[in-house]
Design a protein around this motif. Structure first.
Motif, PDB file in Angstrom:
ATOM      1  N   ARG A 215       0.824  -1.204   0.000  1.00 39.14           N
ATOM      2  CA  ARG A 215       0.000   0.000   0.000  1.00 39.14           C
ATOM      3  C   ARG A 215       0.862   1.260   0.000  1.00 39.14           C
ATOM      4  N   ASN A 227       1.124   6.231 -11.499  1.00 40.60           N
ATOM      5  CA  ASN A 227       0.036   5.352 -11.088  1.00 40.60           C
ATOM      6  C   ASN A 227       0.428   3.893 -11.302  1.00 40.60           C
ATOM      7  N   GLU A 229      -1.029   0.506 -11.625  1.00 36.29           N
ATOM      8  CA  GLU A 229      -2.382  -0.011 -11.835  1.00 36.29           C
ATOM      9  C   GLU A 229      -2.526  -1.489 -11.494  1.00 36.29           C
ATOM     10  N   LYS A 266      -8.091  -4.503  -3.673  1.00 36.68           N
ATOM     11  CA  LYS A 266      -9.448  -4.234  -4.149  1.00 36.68           C
ATOM     12  C   LYS A 266      -9.938  -2.902  -3.614  1.00 36.68           C
ATOM     13  N   GLU A 267      -9.667  -2.640  -2.352  1.00 33.90           N
ATOM     14  CA  GLU A 267     -10.061  -1.374  -1.743  1.00 33.90           C
ATOM     15  C   GLU A 267      -9.367  -0.194  -2.421  1.00 33.90           C
ATOM     16  N   MET A 268      -8.124  -0.383  -2.851  1.00 34.01           N
ATOM     17  CA  MET A 268      -7.360   0.688  -3.488  1.00 34.01           C
ATOM     18  C   MET A 268      -7.640   0.824  -4.980  1.00 34.01           C
ATOM     19  N   GLY A 269      -8.380  -0.123  -5.551  1.00 27.53           N
ATOM     20  CA  GLY A 269      -8.640  -0.095  -6.981  1.00 27.53           C
ATOM     21  C   GLY A 269      -7.446  -0.515  -7.814  1.00 27.53           C
ATOM     22  N   VAL A 270      -6.597  -1.371  -7.246  1.00 25.80           N
ATOM     23  CA  VAL A 270      -5.399  -1.867  -7.931  1.00 25.80           C
ATOM     24  C   VAL A 270      -5.594  -3.343  -8.259  1.00 25.80           C
ATOM     25  N   LYS A 271      -5.312  -3.726  -9.491  1.00 27.68           N
ATOM     26  CA  LYS A 271      -5.490  -5.112  -9.909  1.00 27.68           C
ATOM     27  C   LYS A 271      -4.368  -6.003  -9.357  1.00 27.68           C
ATOM     28  N   SER A 298      -7.192 -10.873 -11.369  1.00 30.57           N
ATOM     29  CA  SER A 298      -7.786 -10.565 -12.664  1.00 30.57           C
ATOM     30  C   SER A 298      -6.847 -10.859 -13.827  1.00 30.57           C
TER      31      SER A 298
END
Length: 303
Positions: A215, A227, A229, A266-271, A298
């Protein structure tokens, strides 16, 4: 759930002609001699051979999202030895639409085998709250490297994976994998430093700290305008190597992804990518993908 598949390779050349092409230069460097020009490559049509892979140009089954390479420290130190004009030409060749047009690139999360030295973002023993986390090292190399690429292609996409966790999170207290840590005067046991074993300490407080480590890495890079991703939990988790590495068992990875890393990303929006797989291991694939850890994955990466 739809899974994306990533294939990594050092170099791939597709030949479609059957004669010597003088425009294709072959330059070789070995320990004995550097930058030796070889005869032009001769390209021939393969006959009566079974192909390893067949590309069906009339059947569009997958979408290629991009091509890329890996940002490494030694790549930037080498480029930094050039004058500004020559360095810019190389970067244009790599990242511009008129060049190789790299759009989807990887980076190490901490040291890898192309680092200036072995390091992590926090070598303070038992700093479970990550109070001493720092990306100061990367501000000298990886971050300016990525910024230089972003100047040419602001949309370049980045994903990251560690080669090794911080050493205090491992049984052998070392970046690399050594077959017998007792002989090498390291802590741990031989059974904890072999392929098919967990080199990462399998305790909740270490899993939580490592998740926080990911994180903070993502947040720190975001503050630098980069970023991240997607992340992978481990590079080549099958292999015990003499450079930064860390082997995991199927159950160890499943616990880490399913109970800790997956929910946080998942909470951070990172795959989350499962990989990179350097060779087949059905136990890893079956165990990871068939329980709750699979729901957080994913992408699957092979090299």
């Amino acid at each position: 759930m739809k899974k994306s598949i990533y294939l990594l390779s050092c170099l791939a050349l597709l030949y479609s002609c059957s004669q010597e092409d003088p425009s294709v230069r072959w330059v070789s460097t070995t320990p004995e001699a550097g930058f030796v020009e070889k005869p032009a490559l001769r390209m021939e049509t393969v006959k009566n051979e079974v192909a390893d892979a067949i590309i069906h140009t009339d059947k569009h089954l997958q979408t290629i999202e991009g091509f890329g390479a890996c940002f490494n420290e030694l790549g930037w130190t080498t480029l930094s030895a050039l004058n500004e004009e020559d360095r810019e030409k190389v970067m244009q060749d790599l990242f511009s639409e008129d060049g190789m047009n790299f759009t989807y690139c990887r980076m190490p999360l901490g040291a890898n085998d192309f680092s200036r030295d072995w390091y992590s973002y926090n070598e303070t023993d038992k700093d479970f709250k990550m109070e001493n986390f720092s990306i100061a090292n990367d501000k000298e190399t990886l971050i300016p490297f990525i910024h230089a690429a972003q100047k040419i292609n602001p949309s370049v996409r980045i994903w990251a994976s560690p080669w090794s966790p911080p050493t205090w999170m491992k049984y052998n207290k070392h970046y690399a994998c050594r077959p017998n840590p007792a002989v090498n005067d390291l802590k741990g046991s031989p059974e904890q430093d072999l392929e098919g074993s967990n080199m990462f300490i399998q305790e909740p407080e270490y899993f939580k700290a490592y998740t926080l480590y990911f994180r903070k890495f993502i947040e720190s890079y975001k503050a630098e305008g980069i970023n991240i991703e997607m992340i992978a939990p481990q590079n080549e988790f099958n292999s015990c190597q003499i450079f930064p590495s860390c082997t995991w068992t199927a159950q160890g990875l499943s616990t880490f992804i399913g109970d800790y890393l997956g929910p946080e990303m998942k909470e951070m929006g990172v795959k989350v990518m499962f990989g990179t797989m350097e060779r087949g291991n059905h136990l890893l694939v079956d165990t990871i993908m068939e329980n709750k850890s699979g729901s957080f994955i994913s992408e699957i990466g092979f090299q």
